[in-house]
Design an enzyme around this catalytic site. Structure first.
Site, PDB file in Angstrom:
ATOM      1  N   GLY A   4       0.835  -1.201   0.000  1.00 28.80           N
ATOM      2  CA  GLY A   4       0.000   0.000   0.000  1.00 28.80           C
ATOM      3  C   GLY A   4       0.861   1.240   0.000  1.00 28.80           C
ATOM      4  O   GLY A   4       0.493   2.281   0.553  1.00 28.80           O
ATOM      5  N   GLY A   7      -0.559   4.672  -0.963  1.00 28.38           N
ATOM      6  CA  GLY A   7      -1.688   5.207  -0.210  1.00 28.38           C
ATOM      7  C   GLY A   7      -1.239   6.288   0.761  1.00 28.38           C
ATOM      8  O   GLY A   7      -0.047   6.535   0.956  1.00 28.38           O
ATOM      9  N   MET A   9      -1.400   6.427   4.096  1.00 22.81           N
ATOM     10  CA  MET A   9      -0.595   5.893   5.193  1.00 22.81           C
ATOM     11  C   MET A   9       0.710   5.302   4.669  1.00 22.81           C
ATOM     12  O   MET A   9       1.766   5.466   5.286  1.00 22.81           O
ATOM     13  CB  MET A   9      -1.386   4.822   5.950  1.00 22.81           C
ATOM     14  N   THR A  87      -3.768  -2.176   8.741  1.00 18.07           N
ATOM     15  CA  THR A  87      -5.050  -2.291   8.045  1.00 18.07           C
ATOM     16  C   THR A  87      -6.081  -2.896   8.986  1.00 18.07           C
ATOM     17  O   THR A  87      -5.822  -3.914   9.617  1.00 18.07           O
ATOM     18  CB  THR A  87      -4.905  -3.200   6.810  1.00 18.07           C
ATOM     19  N   ALA A 112      -2.145  -4.053  14.727  1.00 18.77           N
ATOM     20  CA  ALA A 112      -2.567  -3.008  15.658  1.00 18.77           C
ATOM     21  C   ALA A 112      -3.671  -2.174  15.017  1.00 18.77           C
ATOM     22  O   ALA A 112      -3.489  -1.654  13.919  1.00 18.77           O
ATOM     23  CB  ALA A 112      -1.392  -2.111  16.043  1.00 18.77           C
ATOM     24  N   PRO A 113      -4.817  -2.046  15.677  1.00 22.62           N
ATOM     25  CA  PRO A 113      -5.876  -1.200  15.125  1.00 22.62           C
ATOM     26  C   PRO A 113      -5.505   0.272  15.114  1.00 22.62           C
ATOM     27  O   PRO A 113      -6.103   1.050  14.375  1.00 22.62           O
ATOM     28  CB  PRO A 113      -7.059  -1.470  16.057  1.00 22.62           C
ATOM     29  N   HIS A 142     -13.882   9.236  11.368  1.00 22.99           N
ATOM     30  CA  HIS A 142     -12.816   9.034  10.392  1.00 22.99           C
ATOM     31  C   HIS A 142     -13.159   9.725   9.076  1.00 22.99           C
ATOM     32  O   HIS A 142     -14.311  10.098   8.832  1.00 22.99           O
ATOM     33  CB  HIS A 142     -12.590   7.540  10.143  1.00 22.99           C
ATOM     34  N   HIS A 143     -12.153   9.819   8.227  1.00 21.38           N
ATOM     35  CA  HIS A 143     -12.332  10.384   6.888  1.00 21.38           C
ATOM     36  C   HIS A 143     -13.340   9.542   6.101  1.00 21.38           C
ATOM     37  O   HIS A 143     -13.583   8.361   6.409  1.00 21.38           O
ATOM     38  CB  HIS A 143     -10.990  10.423   6.156  1.00 21.38           C
ATOM     39  N   LYS A 146     -12.746   5.789   4.467  1.00 21.97           N
ATOM     40  CA  LYS A 146     -12.528   4.570   5.258  1.00 21.97           C
ATOM     41  C   LYS A 146     -13.593   3.537   4.912  1.00 21.97           C
ATOM     42  O   LYS A 146     -14.788   3.861   4.845  1.00 21.97           O
ATOM     43  CB  LYS A 146     -12.552   4.898   6.750  1.00 21.97           C
TER      44      LYS A 146
END
Length: 253
Positions: A4, A7, A9, A87, A112-113, A142-143, A146
């Site tokens: 990713g 992207g 992130m 993710t 990890a969330p 969130h944006h 998502k």
């Protein structure tokens, strides 16, 4: 490597890796590759398996989407590459399956969330507060790009609260939703609400209520850079692990 990599992130992770002299970024994976990237020093591959076989990284950081993350992690483990996953969308059942696979291959991974240190503290503070104030609701923001709702952070927070709180069905026993979904998603007797708007990054508040008082615990990531110290920590610790660690809190001293 970063899955990713193109992207929002992923770009932040690549930037962080290039600034850290103790880490070496060897390339990325993304379905969309520009002609400029094909000639850069760090290659971008379109297929994960091809990339991992060609570059043989120690660690793969995954910020992709819920539809592909499980297969990505499975592929990485089977090829001997430690996954660090931000993710969201993996279920607890998914994580248990991947943990079993990682242990069979004697490899470590981190899922990890949320990689922001402040978000981890927010979750732990909420868990502590819920012991004493069991009436609670979670609102996460969130944006609008998502894909999953509620967020992984909200679900992880709810799971931590569930560990210390006896199941209690909140609200009036005869309450009725005149608009379906108005009260949010139900989890162990309390509610989780998801807000999706342009301009937001990642935000969450946990509201606890008791007689004559409320307590609000809130965390805001106003820039994706806030996640990078946690990602960096996970990358540097993952090779010492065996099995999948779920949650950044397990890596904090």
């Amino acid at each position: 490597m970063v899955s990713g990599a193109n992207g929002r992130m992923g770009r932040e992770v690549v930037k962080m890796l290039k600034k850290d002299d103790d880490l070496l970024y060897v390339g990325g994976i993304d379905p969309i590759v520009s002609s400029q990237q094909e000639t850069d020093d760090n290659p971008i591959y379109q297929r994960l398996e091809e990339a991992l076989i060609a570059e043989k990284p120690d660690v793969i950081v995954d910020f992709t989407n819920p539809h592909v993350v499980k297969d990505n992690v499975r592929t990485a483990i089977e090829l001997g590459v430690s996954p660090v996953v931000g993710t969201t969308g993996l279920t607890l059942e998914d994580i248990l399956i991947l943990d079993k696979l990682a242990k069979e291959h004697e490899i470590g991974g981190v899922i990890a969330p949320n990689f922001a240190i402040g978000a981890v503290l927010m979750m732990k503070f909420a868990q502590t507060a819920a012991k004493y104030m069991p009436n609670v609701e979670i609102i996460e923001y969130h944006h609008d790009q998502k894909l999953d709702a509620p967020s992984g952070t909200a679900l992880k927070t709810a799971e931590l609260i569930q560990q210390v709180r006896k199941e209690l069905k909140q609200g009036h026993p005869n309450e009725k939703e005149t608009l379906i979904g108005a009260r949010g998603g139900a989890f162990s007797g309390f509610r989780i609400h998801s807000v999706r708007l342009p301009g937001l990054v990642a935000h969450q508040e946990v509201i606890l209520g008791d007689l004559g008082q409320t307590l609000t615990i809130r965390h805001d990531s106003i820039d994706r850079e806030s996640f990078m110290p946690g990602v960096n920590l996970a990358i540097k610790k993952v090779k010492s692990l065996r099995g999948i660690i779920y949650g950044l809190e397990h890596l904090l001293n």
